[in-house]
Design an enzyme around this catalytic site. Structure first.
Site, PDB file in Angstrom:
ATOM      1  CB  SER A 103       7.359 -10.308   9.661  1.00  0.00           C
ATOM      2  OG  SER A 103       6.500 -11.392   9.947  1.00  0.00           O
ATOM      3  CG  HIS A 128       5.487 -11.597   5.343  1.00  0.00           C
ATOM      4  ND1 HIS A 128       6.646 -12.310   5.148  1.00  0.00           N
ATOM      5  CD2 HIS A 128       5.323 -11.566   6.700  1.00  0.00           C
ATOM      6  CE1 HIS A 128       7.142 -12.678   6.315  1.00  0.00           C
ATOM      7  NE2 HIS A 128       6.354 -12.240   7.274  1.00  0.00           N
TER       8      HIS A 128
END
Length: 199
Positions: A103, A128
């Site tokens: 992330s 993501h």
């Protein structure tokens, strides 16, 4: 750090012309221009990393800084404060993924100086879209939904810039959790090479 983890941080003792000097291991490595970004990315941790980056720039603006990352990700705003400082300061920031960079951790990994972004061989990288949750009046939810879409577009645009991937590809690849090995991260353009041992 909590008192329990403080007790577990090793101390390094050095002999100087003035006698003995002891450092905790992280402070000693900071002298070598090494910063650790470990755990959840949140405001307090981000402030410490930013302060270390600014300090090392003031010490020597022409010498590289090494940012070692082992993080599951975290707050976008906290991460962006680190990212913006990395881009703002004069020294190149070399990023190294050890363990995981997920992330916001992966975003910061990719934001290192081109040609100086690395993964260790068994590390994992995950990209993501940003996560968000909000409750309240419908109009407030709508405002926050618009903001998270703006942030998503900004993060994807920057990821496209750093990886060399087209924006549409990044948008598709960040739609869900997308895990990569170190070699796959090189192929994608998140890092430049895999480090197996020191030269």
């Amino acid at each position: 750090m909590s008192p329990i983890t403080d007790a577990l941080v090793p101390m390094v003792v050095e002999q100087t012309s003035r006698g003995e000097r002891s450092y905790d291991i992280y402070s000693r490595l900071l002298k070598e221009r090494v910063i650790f970004l470990t755990g959840q990315v949140e405001d307090h941790m981000a402030n410490l990393v930013v302060a270390q980056l600014l300090f090392l720039e003031s010490e020597n603006p022409d010498k590289d800084i090494f940012l070692y990352i082992n993080s599951p990700g975290g707050s976008v705003t906290a991460g962006m404060s680190i990212y913006d400082t990395m881009q703002f300061i004069k020294p190149n920031v070399s990023t190294v993924c050890m363990g995981q960079a997920c992330s916001m951790g992966a975003f910061l990994l990719a934001g290192g100086a081109k040609g100086k972004r690395y993964c260790l061989p068994n590390s994992r990288v995950m990209i993501h879209q940003p996560l968000g949750g909000f409750q309240g009046q419908a109009s407030d939810i709508q405002i926050h939904a618009k903001e998270i879409l703006t942030i998503k577009h900004r993060l994807n645009s920057l990821l496209a810039k750093h990886t060399g991937q087209p924006l549409e590809v990044v948008e598709g690849d960040t739609d869900r959790d997308n895990f990569m090995s170190a070699d796959q991260a090189v192929e994608y353009g998140l890092v430049d090479s895999v480090l197996t041992q020191r030269d």
